[in-house]
Design an enzyme around this catalytic site. Structure first.
Site, PDB file in Angstrom:
ATOM      1  N   VAL A 189       0.869  -1.189   0.020  1.00  0.00           N
ATOM      2  CA  VAL A 189      -0.005  -0.026  -0.082  1.00  0.00           C
ATOM      3  C   VAL A 189       0.976   1.153  -0.038  1.00  0.00           C
ATOM      4  O   VAL A 189       2.035   1.237   0.496  1.00  0.00           O
ATOM      5  CB  VAL A 189      -0.894   0.041   1.197  1.00  0.00           C
ATOM      6  N   SER A 191       2.406   5.369  -1.773  1.00  0.00           N
ATOM      7  CA  SER A 191       2.789   5.904  -3.031  1.00  0.00           C
ATOM      8  C   SER A 191       4.219   5.182  -3.559  1.00  0.00           C
ATOM      9  O   SER A 191       3.865   5.211  -4.774  1.00  0.00           O
ATOM     10  CB  SER A 191       3.158   7.300  -2.702  1.00  0.00           C
ATOM     11  N   GLU A 213      -2.688  -8.033  -2.093  1.00  0.00           N
ATOM     12  CA  GLU A 213      -3.695  -7.740  -0.997  1.00  0.00           C
ATOM     13  C   GLU A 213      -4.715  -6.786  -1.343  1.00  0.00           C
ATOM     14  O   GLU A 213      -5.852  -6.780  -1.531  1.00  0.00           O
ATOM     15  CB  GLU A 213      -2.946  -7.461   0.341  1.00  0.00           C
ATOM     16  N   ASN A 303       1.953   3.018  10.353  1.00  0.00           N
ATOM     17  CA  ASN A 303       0.642   2.513   9.875  1.00  0.00           C
ATOM     18  C   ASN A 303       0.584   1.143  10.737  1.00  0.00           C
ATOM     19  O   ASN A 303       0.338   0.886  11.794  1.00  0.00           O
ATOM     20  CB  ASN A 303       0.326   2.499   8.506  1.00  0.00           C
TER      21      ASN A 303
END
Lengths: 423, 423
Positions: A189, A191, A213, A303
């Site tokens: 996930v 940029s 995913e 995250n």
């Protein structure tokens, strides 16, 4: 929920900035799990009994089956295990999502059978979630659309990383170590990962497949460039423009995309079997090849590990990408020792920054250090890293993994002391 | 080989003390790999072309098939990939080993099928290695017996760890989180792991099964105590006495033991599917649940990660064991931060020392720290660990993972400076 202090404990992953602050202030308990573990842990009762699940769908069929939205994730496990279920019908999500899903329930131990996927486009289940109607205590409408993903605009560093990757993949094909159409691609996930996979549009590769995913923008760019045949994932994160592109040609994409439960999209066995090429992003990596993908200065979580470990650990070929410097050059992303480790020296094959690519397959730690410093570190930091490595060699008399323990974390320490951490 | 400086590079694992010194002096390049990766990396050509393989067998059949000894490991991949093969017939190994093996070849990507094992005793292949006779350049006899394993004698700490484990497993069965006969057990190499599994002889558990890498002494004790129905592994390490016991009843054990290729015994997919209970040994672990199983003081390698990562990462339930102190109490095995990390905070469910057991499932890092300090650390070190944790909480204002970077490795540092490292 987080804005009204409504969350006491969060798992297995998060990307919200309010929640991040609460976790790093000790107000929310966060367990950062490998995503492939979550459903199993729920099903096995490791988190105690599940009272209630709120489940988003785009439709409920006449038979009472649930049609998920663009995020399947662990929904199946929650529906199976919760006593009561609130079904939230998101009216902003098109009913045309019906047919995108492939729900195959992994049986509980000790009676698990094989997950029979041998190609990314294999359908092995049903296109809906079966739910005991007695458990459903409410069906409520909801008209809040998905928050569009914000991606950093393409820049020269992203393009350089992508070019390094493409050159390397070509060399692997030429050497007979990868097939012509490569192997199913996974991409993390954010940029960097999005830019890297998007960059494959400019390559000669064709008939690619994706087993990942989260399906991001770049994967649609690959579809539209005619490079990609099929993509399998558990969910989708797109920009507003990307979402429009998806909706505009949803019937076409339905033939090319499958959403699977997380325990299938991230299944260690399926990933190893398919021979996935895993491409994920690091916050920092160290000269010996350990990767930090979660904690800034070893303490504050960004995250979470998400599925990066599921893929990195079980892939055929594992890449980590990062820009070689951060904070306008104040920080080197290549450090003597990571301040937190999510992926160990045993897990990674190739490191890539805009500076270059370090293929560390078959190398011992000292060989890896030389390659990572010379090929991935920013020129401004190379002399300092080389100096550390050479002195560590002297201090430890060439031990397997030379370190000067009093200095190993000094780069982070200095930064933690002199700068305000804004995370 | 190592005694005559005959090894330039070693992988994927080692346990020899001469070789260990050479690695830690920089004379031998050592790559410490997850064992499940080795065959794949050989087959995919990641280590370049394999010129020659020396393969130990107990017999060659009339058809030219090779019957391996008690160590199957990566032999199949070496036989498949090497240009030339020297077959070494070890005459000290009984021909009665015929029938113990189950050789199933994992196909190369992108054409891999499922490995159809759903029970530890499933036979899915053939009891020999097929080898192209044209590749065989020599068949030579060898009468050097296996070096017997030396295990530390049972002591009170081992017994305490085993008792903690048994009590915990009973609680899990009572809570419905484990079936009555548990799940297939894996147990690492060495004295601690052997003592722990051996301790199950004194439990009420019956009809156990083992799906492991190395079959050690304790597993035979379980067989002979009538507790164990079946064991699957890739190899066997026994004491002289243990080997005699094996030979004396070899026909009986043949019905209860399978040796598989390493890529099957350690297959992430099979381990996850069977729901293995993984029990491995740590050199040290930290208060947040990271594990060092390879590097003393972060620099000198002990043995290697072996298969511990394959199992720890993909198991249903993952344990790490260690005595709470080492070097007569000069070292705490529970530290503020590991000096090297082989298994991350995301990988482990339960920590066990002779002091107690810390079940960290569902806990955030700060909750884990309290539990690990209070239940696993030695009482002599608990106050120092609590003090570090509390001050780190203050310094980082309760960040997700509190650390004081200038102190995090100071425990190792102090020891590295004041003591001579003998590794």
């Amino acid at each position: 929920m987080s804005a009204v202090n409504g969350i006491a404990q969060r798992l297995p992953y998060q990307t919200n900035s309010t929640l991040r602050q609460q976790i790093n202030a000790g107000d929310v308990q966060y367990e950062d799990l490998h995503l492939s573990h979550m459903s199993q842990m729920v099903r096995s009762g490791f988190f105690q009994k599940l009272d209630m699940a709120i489940v988003e769908v785009c439709a409920v069929t006449e038979e009472g089956y649930l049609i998920p939205t663009t995020s399947l994730g662990n929904t199946t496990a929650f529906v199976d295990c919760a006593d009561r279920i609130i079904v939230e019908v998101n009216t902003t999500q098109p009913k045309a999502l019906k047919g995108f899903h492939d729900v195959y329930d992994v049986q509980p131990v000790p009676h698990r059978d094989v997950i029979p996927i041998v190609h990314p486009d294999d359908r092995v289940g049903v296109p809906y979630i079966v739910c005991d109607p007695k458990k459903i205590v409410a069906i409520v409408p909801c008209d809040i659309p998905d928050k569009p993903a914000k991606l950093a605009p393409p820049d020269a560093e992203f393009e350089a990383m992508s070019a390094h990757l493409i050159r390397f993949l070509h060399e692997e094909v030429a050497a007979g170590r990868l097939p012509k159409h490569l192997l199913p691609l996974q991409s993390g996930v954010g940029s960097v990962a999005n830019a890297v996979i998007q960059g494959l549009c400019r390559s000669d590769f064709e008939h690619l497949t994706v087993y990942t995913e989260v399906i991001q923008e770049g994967i649609f760019d690959l579809f539209d460039a005619g490079k990609l045949d099929f993509a399998s994932g558990t969910s989708m994160t797109l920009s507003e423009k990307g979402l429009q592109r998806f909706y505009d040609r949803i019937d076409e994409y339905r033939k090319k995309i499958i959403f699977r439960p997380l325990e299938i999209s991230n299944s260690p066995g399926v990933i190893r079997r398919l021979g996935v090429i895993a491409m994920n992003t690091a916050l920092e990596f160290d000269i010996y090849g350990n990767v930090n993908s979660t904690h800034v200065l070893g303490t504050k979580i960004m995250n979470g590990i998400g599925g990066s470990g599921d893929f990195a650990r079980n892939a055929y070929l594992t890449f980590f990408f990062t820009k070689s410097i951060a904070k306008n050059g104040d920080i080197s992303s290549i450090v003597p020792m990571c301040s937190h480790i999510d992926h160990t020296e045993h897990d990674v094959d190739v490191f890539v920054t805009e500076q270059g690519l370090a293929d560390v397959r078959g190398l011992c730690p000292k060989e890896r250090a030389l390659k990572i410093i010379n090929q991935c570190a920013h020129p401004d930091y190379r002399p300092m890293l080389s100096d550390y490595f050479q002195r560590a060699m002297g201090t430890t008399k060439h031990a397997n993994t030379p370190h000067i323990l009093s200095e190993a974390l000094s780069w982070h320490q200095r930064f933690a002391e002199t700068k305000t951490m804004r995370v």
